[in-house]
Design a protein around this motif. Structure first.
Motif, PDB file in Angstrom:
ATOM      1  N   ALA A   1     -24.908  16.738  12.147  1.00 59.91           N
ATOM      2  CA  ALA A   1     -23.535  17.246  12.260  1.00 59.91           C
ATOM      3  C   ALA A   1     -23.430  18.610  11.594  1.00 59.91           C
TER       4      ALA A   1
ATOM      5  N   TYR B   1     -21.541  14.684  17.812  1.00 61.15           N
ATOM      6  CA  TYR B   1     -20.803  14.610  16.534  1.00 61.15           C
ATOM      7  C   TYR B   1     -19.328  15.029  16.592  1.00 61.15           C
ATOM      8  N   LYS B   2     -18.925  15.751  17.607  1.00 60.12           N
ATOM      9  CA  LYS B   2     -17.562  16.299  17.611  1.00 60.12           C
ATOM     10  C   LYS B   2     -16.514  15.204  17.421  1.00 60.12           C
TER      11      LYS B   2
ATOM     12  N   THR C   1     -17.590  22.146  16.485  1.00 60.36           N
ATOM     13  CA  THR C   1     -16.644  21.048  16.419  1.00 60.36           C
ATOM     14  C   THR C   1     -15.298  21.489  16.947  1.00 60.36           C
TER      15      THR C   1
ATOM     16  N   ALA D   1     -18.740   7.601   6.026  1.00 57.59           N
ATOM     17  CA  ALA D   1     -17.395   8.178   6.029  1.00 57.59           C
ATOM     18  C   ALA D   1     -16.517   7.499   4.984  1.00 57.59           C
TER      19      ALA D   1
ATOM     20  N   ILE E   1     -16.497  13.556  13.919  1.00 55.51           N
ATOM     21  CA  ILE E   1     -15.823  14.339  12.880  1.00 55.51           C
ATOM     22  C   ILE E   1     -14.308  14.255  13.066  1.00 55.51           C
TER      23      ILE E   1
ATOM     24  N   PRO F   1     -13.169  19.600   7.693  1.00 55.58           N
ATOM     25  CA  PRO F   1     -14.219  19.298   8.674  1.00 55.58           C
ATOM     26  C   PRO F   1     -15.612  19.628   8.131  1.00 55.58           C
TER      27      PRO F   1
ATOM     28  N   ILE G   1     -16.741  16.935   5.908  1.00 61.36           N
ATOM     29  CA  ILE G   1     -17.117  15.748   6.686  1.00 61.36           C
ATOM     30  C   ILE G   1     -18.509  15.924   7.261  1.00 61.36           C
ATOM     31  N   ARG G   2     -18.754  17.090   7.838  1.00 67.20           N
ATOM     32  CA  ARG G   2     -20.091  17.377   8.381  1.00 67.20           C
ATOM     33  C   ARG G   2     -21.170  17.171   7.343  1.00 67.20           C
TER      34      ARG G   2
ATOM     35  N   SER H   1     -11.535  12.724  10.361  1.00 64.72           N
ATOM     36  CA  SER H   1     -10.348  13.504   9.967  1.00 64.72           C
ATOM     37  C   SER H   1      -9.076  12.727  10.262  1.00 64.72           C
TER      38      SER H   1
END
Ligand code: FES
Ligand code: FES
Lengths: 159, 786
Positions: free
Chosen positions: B710, A141-142, B716, A112, A145, A124, A127-128, A149
Motif C-alpha cells: 500500500a 489497496y485503494k 489512492t 487496521a 485504505i 491516508p 493508513i498506508r 478511513s
C-alpha cells in the motif's frame, strides 16, 4: 518431543494447548485450535495474512512462538465481530468493496484495528504505512485504505 | 445512449460472500480438515536437470509415513491444462517424473499424521540423482548443441519429436507484409521484453483428497475449473468420472495460477489413494514460487505507416521462454497473434511465435494471457509512430483502432467475431479530460530532479472464447436455476469466483430474469457430480458466458413457473409478468392492468408442490457464438526521480468498456487491482534465476520477489475509474467481461508516461531504478557529447 502447556485467551475464551518450543503461534492457532481464520500466506513474515492482536498489538503470528502467547490475550478477526454484530471495520470492508478473494482480509482488518487503537483518526498516509506489511494481490489497496478511513470515526477502542 | 434501468443489474449491493470473508468464516482449500487426515510434503529437485536414479523410502516408512515415488504413479503423460481440444494438447509430464527438469520440480512425496512428521519423513528420503546439463536462456536452448529437455512428447495421441527444445512454433500471415512495408512512408521497429512475473496469489496452491469406499475420490482443490480437475484425475488414475467428486471451494486469488489442474492435486490424489486416507497438501510459498509464472516475452515489433498515421503493415516476432513444461504455449502463441492484430487495423500482417523449453519453473497463463506483453509492445510503438509523425498519440489510436462492425481475431485465428459494442473513442476522450491531457508537455520542457510525464495505453480482452464454430478451444457453460417452495431461488453453476464478483453477478442476472428479489437468490455449493460441464472460469468469460447460461436457465425455469401461475390465475401465461418486491421478500406475478390477478412466486411454487405439478427448474448448457472485446484504457502520470531512477506512479485514470456493468463497485475494484498488477509488471516484478544453480535468486522469499505494498502504491486519492456507456447485444443484459482486460494496457501506459517524462523510452520491463538510472546517465552523457 518435549512439549509445554501454554495458556492464553483466544477471542475472550481461555484455551490451553501443548506446544513444542519451536511451534509458531500461527501453526498452533490453525492446527490445534482450529482458528483457520488466521491465514498462512508465506510463513516467513512477508505478507501479513497471519496477523493477530497479541495483547492488543498486531503481530505476525508466523513469526511469534506459541510459548510467547502464554498468559496473554490473542484476538483474531473472529474476535472483532461476527455476522450479527460486525465490527465497524468489518462492515466498512464489505460496504467499500475492500474485499475481493478475501485471503488477506483477516490480517488486513487486524492491522487496521491495531492502528485505530493507537491512532483513532489516521491520515491516508498513516493508513498506508500501517498496512504496508499486509500484502494484497487483488485490490490495488485503494478500497482497503478507503474502508479503514471510513471505519475510523465509527470505532471506539472497546469495539 | 440511454441505458436501460434494471432492478438489480448495475446497482451496488452488499456482496453476499462479504460477511464470511470479513469474519474469517470463509473456508479455503488449505482450511479443510477431515477426520483421519494426513498431511503431505513434497520432495523437490535441487537440480535444474537431473535423472532420478533411485529413491530409498525405508526410513521414512519406518517412521510411519506413506511414501510416493515415480514408480507408484501412472506412467501416462498429461497436460495439466484441459481447454484445448485433445489433438492440440501437448502432453509432457507425469504425476512424478523420472527426470527433474527444473529446480523445485516434485519428485517424491510423503504423507504423515502431522505436518512436522511429514517434514521429518521427507528428510529421511534418500535420493540418488544423476545431474544432467541444463539450459536457461531460450536462445541458447535453440542452439543445436544445447542440452535437450525432451526427445519427444505427445501431441494428442501422436508422438511429437522435440528438436532444439522448440515446444511449438506458429506463423500467420494476412496480405503481403513486405509489400505493406514498401508502401509505408515510415517504418518503426523495436524489441520489447517483459519479465517472468510470479502470480503471487495470496493463497498458495493446495488440495485435500479423500479416497472413497467405492474406489472413487473426493477433492477440494484450489482450482478455476472443477470439471477439468475431475476429467484429468479420471484419466490419470483410470477412475470413472462418476466416482470422482471435485468440490468448488473459495480461492485466495488466482490470476491464472490455478487455471490448470495444479500438479499438487495429482500428487495428493496419488498419496490419498495409496494411503487409503484423506490427505492434505498445501504448498509453501517457496514451492509455489517454483510452481508457475507468467509467460515472459521477447517481442520484436515493426509497423509501417502512411504519413497521415494510417497503419499499413505490422510484423511481430516473439520468442517465449516457457520453462520446463508446455502447459499451453500453442494457444498462447495464437492468442498473442490475436491480441496483436486486433488492436489496430493492419491490411498486411505477419506473426511468428516460438515457444522454447528451458530448465526453469513452467510458465502458464496469468491475467491477460500474453496480452499485457503484446499491448506493452504495441502501445509503446504506437507512441513512437506519433513521435515520428509529430501527431498526438491519441489521434494515432483513433485513426487505427479496430472498432464497431469490424472483425477481430479474439483468442487466435479460430476465434473470430464481429464487434457489436465499442467504447474506445468515449474512453479516450473522457480519460483525456480527466487526466488533463491538454496540459501535457513535451519532455524537453522539463527540468530538475523530479520529472513528470503522462502516458496513455489501450488494450482489450475477449469475453470468453466463444465463436460461431467450435475451434481449438472448448468454451461452454452449464447452469441450473430452480424456484424453491418459499419463493426463493437457487442457482447452481460450476463457475468460480476469484474474488472479482462473478458469482455475485450471476445472482443479479438470475434475480433480474426471474423477478425474485436479490436477497432471495443464492448460488448453491457446487461440485462436479451435481453440475454440468463448464470449461473454466478464465478468459474473462465468467459473466459473459457463465452469466448467459444462467440467464437462459432462469428464463426457462421462469416459463415453467408462469405455466403453474397461469393455472392458478386462469390467464394465459404469456400475459404474466414478475416484479421483485423487496418488502415482501418475494417476486410478485401479476397481470398488467388487471387488479386482483397477482400472486407471489412463493405461493405458486408451494401450490405446484402441494398439487404435485412439479418444480420450476431448468438446466441449460450454452455456448456463446461471440467473444466480444472488453476494451480498456489507462491514462497514467508518473514522476521519475532522476537521481535515484525510481519511477512513482502519481495519478491514473482507468476505464473499461464492459457493456452493461453488473457490479459497479466490484468492477471498479477490478480496474484498480489490474492497474496495480500492471504497474507491477512495468516497474517491479520478475523472477530471476541464478544461471549456475538454476535456483530462483529470491530464494523462495517474497520479500525478495516483491509486489507493491500500500505504501509503494501511491495511487489512492488519485485513481479515477469509469465505465464506457455501451451495451453488448450478445451479452446477458448487455454485459461483457472486465477481468483480465483490467491489467492489459497498464504497462504500455506507464512506458509512454516515462517516455513523456524523460524523452527516453524503456522497452524492457520491469523498469527498475538501477536500469533507469544507468540509461538516464548514458543519455545525459550522449546529449552533452552531442
Ligand atoms: S504468513 Fe505470516 S507474514 Fe505471511
Ligand atoms: S483480497 Fe485477495 S489478496 Fe487481498
Amino acid at each position: 518431543m518435549t512439549t509445554y502447556p501454554v495458556r492464553f485467551l483466544l477471542n475472550g475464551t481461555p484455551v490451553e494447548v501443548d506446544v513444542a518450543a519451536q511451534d509458531t503461534l500461527l501453526e498452533t492457532l490453525r492446527n490445534k485450535l482450529w482458528a483457520t481464520e488466521v491465514k498462512n500466506g508465506c510463513g516467513k513474515g512477508d505478507c501479513g495474512c497471519c496477523a493477530v492482536l497479541l495483547d492488543g498489538r498486531a503481530v505476525n503470528s508466523c513469526l511469534t512462538l506459541a510459548v510467547q502467547a502464554n498468559g496473554k490475550e490473542v484476538v483474531t478477526v473472529k474476535g472483532l465481530g461476527n455476522e450479527d454484530d460486525p465490527h465497524p471495520l468489518q462492515e466498512s470492508f464489505i460496504r467499500k468493496g475492500a474485499i475481493q478473494c478475501g485471503f488477506c482480509t483477516a490480517g488486513m482488518i487486524v492491522s487496521a484495528k491495531s492502528l485505530l487503537d493507537e491512532n483513532p483518526r489516521p491520515s491516508p498516509d498513516e493508513i498506508r504505512e500501517a498496512v504496508s506489511g499486509n500484502l494484497c494481490r487483488c485490490t490495488g489497496y485503494k478500497k482497503i485504505i478507503e474502508a479503514i478511513s471510513d471505519a475510523a470515526p465509527k470505532c471506539s477502542p472497546s469495539d | 445512449m440511454v441505458r436501460k434501468t434494471y432492478s438489480t443489474i448495475g446497482r451496488t449491493t452488499r456482496r453476499k460472500d462479504g460477511v464470511s470473508k470479513v469474519t474469517g468464516r470463509e473456508i479455503f482449500a488449505s482450511d479443510v480438515v477431515l477426520p483421519q487426515m494426513l498431511h503431505a510434503r513434497v520432495l523437490r529437485s535441487p537440480y535444474p536437470h537431473a535423472r532420478v536414479v533411485s529413491i530409498a523410502t525405508a526410513e521414512a516408512e519406518a517412521m510411519g509415513a506413506v511414501c510416493l515415488t515415480p514408480s507408484d504413479c501412472p506412467a501416462w503423460l498429461y497436460n495439466e491444462r484441459q481447454v484445448s481440444i485433445p489433438e492440440k494438447t501437448y502432453r509432457d509430464r507425469t504425476v512424478l517424473p523420472e527426470t527433474a527438469r527444473h529446480v523445485g520440480e516434485g519428485i517424491a512425496a510423503v504423507a504423515a499424521k502431522t505436518e512436522a512428521l511429514a517434514e521429518q519423513a521427507l528428510g529421511q528420503l534418500a535420493v540418488t540423482y544423476e545431474p544432467l546439463p541444463s539450459v536457461f536462456d531460450p536462445w541458447e536452448a535453440m542452439a543445436p548443441e544445447a542440452p535437450r529437455l525432451y526427445k519427444d512428447i505427445f501431441l494428442g495421441d501422436v508422438v511429437l519429436p522435440i528438436e532444439r527444445n522448440i515446444a511449438c512454433f506458429r506463423e500467420m500471415r494476412e496480405g503481403e507484409v513486405e509489400q505493406g512495408f514498401r508502401e509505408s512512408d515510415v517504418v518503426v521497429e523495436q524489441e520489447f521484453r517483459t519479465g517472468r512475473v510470479y502470480h503471487h496469489q495470496m493463497e498458495t496452491k493446495g488440495v485435500v483428497c479423500r479416497p472413497e469406499p467405492d474406489g472413487g475420490i473426493s477433492v477440494w482443490p484450489t482450482a478455476q475449473s472443477i470439471h477439468n480437475v475431475r476429467q484429468l484425475l479420471g484419466r490419470i488414475f483410470n477412475i470413472p468420472l462418476s466416482k470422482i467428486n471435485v468440490h468448488r471451494i473459495p480461492i485466495g486469488g488466482s490470476f491464472g495460477s490455478s487455471i490448470q489442474m495444479n500438479t499438487c492435486i495429482a500428487i495428493c490424489a496419488a498419496l490419498a489413494l495409496k494411503a487409503g486416507r484423506p490427505v492434505r497438501l498445501v504448498l509453501t510459498r517457496e514451492e509455489d514460487l517454483y510452481d508457475h509464472c507468467k509467460y515472459p516475452s521477447l517481442i520484436r515489433l515493426k509497423f509501417g505507416v502512411k504519413k497521415d498515421g494510417a497503419i499499413v503493415a505490422g510484423e511481430m516476432t516473439t520468442v517465449v521462454d516457457i520453462g520446463a513444461h508446455n502447459i499451453q504455449a500453442y494457444p498462447l502463441l495464437g492468442c498473442m497473434a490475436g491480441w496483436f492484430v486486433s488492436l489496430y487495423r493492419m491490411p498486411h500482417m505477419h506473426f511468428q511465435g516460438t515457444a522454447v523449453y528451458t530448465n526453469k519453473a513452467p510458465a502458464c497463463a496469468m491475467q491477460g494471457y500474453g496480452n499485457p506483453q503484446v499491448s506493452f509492445a504495441v502501445e509503446s510503438l504506437i507512441d513512437v509512430i506519433a513521435e515520428r509523425l509529430n501527431m498526438d498519440p491519441i489521434d494515432v489510436r483513433l485513426k487505427n483502432y479496430v472498432g464497431l462492425g469490424e472483425t477481430f481475431w479474439g483468442q487466435g485465428p479460430t476465434v473470430r467475431s464481429v464487434i457489436r459494442s465499442c467504447g474506445v473513442e468515449e474512453m479516450l476522450q473522457k480519460g483525456k479530460d480527466l487526466i488533463g491531457w491538454e496540459s501535457r508537455n513535451r519532455p524537453e520542457a522539463r527540468s530538475g530532479r523530479f520529472r513528470r510525464g503522462i502516458g496513455v495505453g489501450r488494450s482489450f480482452h475477449t469475453s470468453g472464447t466463444g465463436a460461431p464454430m467450435s475451434g481449438e478451444v472448448i468454451d461452454y457453460s452449464t447452469a441450473l436455476v430452480k424456484f424453491n417452495e418459499d419463493g426463493s431461488v437457487d442457482c447452481l453453476t460450476p463457475l468460480m469466483c476469484h474474488g472479482g464478483g462473478t458469482l455475485e453477478a450471476l445472482t443479479k442476472i438470475v434475480s433480474e430474469e426471474t423477478g425474485v428479489p436479490l436477497s432471495k437468490v443464492e448460488i448453491s455449493p457446487a461440485d462436479t457430480r451435481s453440475t454440468g460441464y463448464d470449461v473454466c472460469t478464465h478468459a474473462t468469460r465468467g459473466v459473459y458466458c457463465g452469466g448467459a447460461s444462467a440467464r437462459r436457465a432462469a428464463q426457462q425455469a421462469r416459463g415453467i413457473l408462469l405455466q403453474f401461475a397461469s393455472r392458478i390465475l386462469e390467464v394465459n401465461p404469456e400475459a404474466l409478468k414478475i416484479r421483485p418486491d423487496e418488502d415482501l421478500g418475494q417476486g410478485v406475478i401479476y397481470l398488467e392492468g388487471a387488479k386482483g390477478k397477482s400472486i407471489t412466486v412463493g405461493e405458486v411454487a408451494k401450490t405446484a408442490q402441494i398439487k404435485s405439478w412439479g418444480t420450476a427448474i431448468a438446466v441449460v448448457s450454452h455456448r456463446q457464438v461471440n467473444c466480444p472485446p472488453c476494451f480498456v484504457t489507462n491514462f497514467i502520470e508518473v514522476e521519475v526521480d532522476t537521481e535515484t531512477g525510481r519511477i512513482r506512479p502519481v495519478r491514473a485514470v482507468a476505464a473499461v468498456d464492459a457493456g452493461t456493468v453488473i457490479n459497479p463497485d466490484l468492477a471498479a475494484g477490478q480496474l484498480e487491482g489490474g492497474l496495480c498488477r500492471g504497474i507491477g509488471l512495468a516497474l517491479l516484478e520478475d523472477t530471476d534465476y541464478d544461471p549456475r544453480s538454476g535456483a530462483l535468486t529470491c530464494g523462495g522469499n517474497i520479500t525478495d520477489c516483491k509486489i507493491f505494498t500500500a505504501l509503494e502504491m501511491p495511487l489512492t486519492e488519485d485513481v479515477a475509474t469509469f465505465f464506457a456507456e455501451t451495451e453488448e447485444p450478445s451479452g446477458p443484459f448487455g454485459a461483457k467481461g472486465v477481468g483480465e482486460a483490467a491489467n492489459n494496457c497498464t504497462a504500455g501506459a506507464v512506458a509512454n508516461a516515462v517516455a513523456n517524462a524523460l524523452g527516453l523510452r524503456f522497452t524492457d520491463a520491469p523498469m527498475l531504478p538501477e536500469k533507469v538510472l544507468a540509461r538516464w546517465t548514458d543519455y545525459l552523457r550522449e546529449k552533452r557529447g552531442a
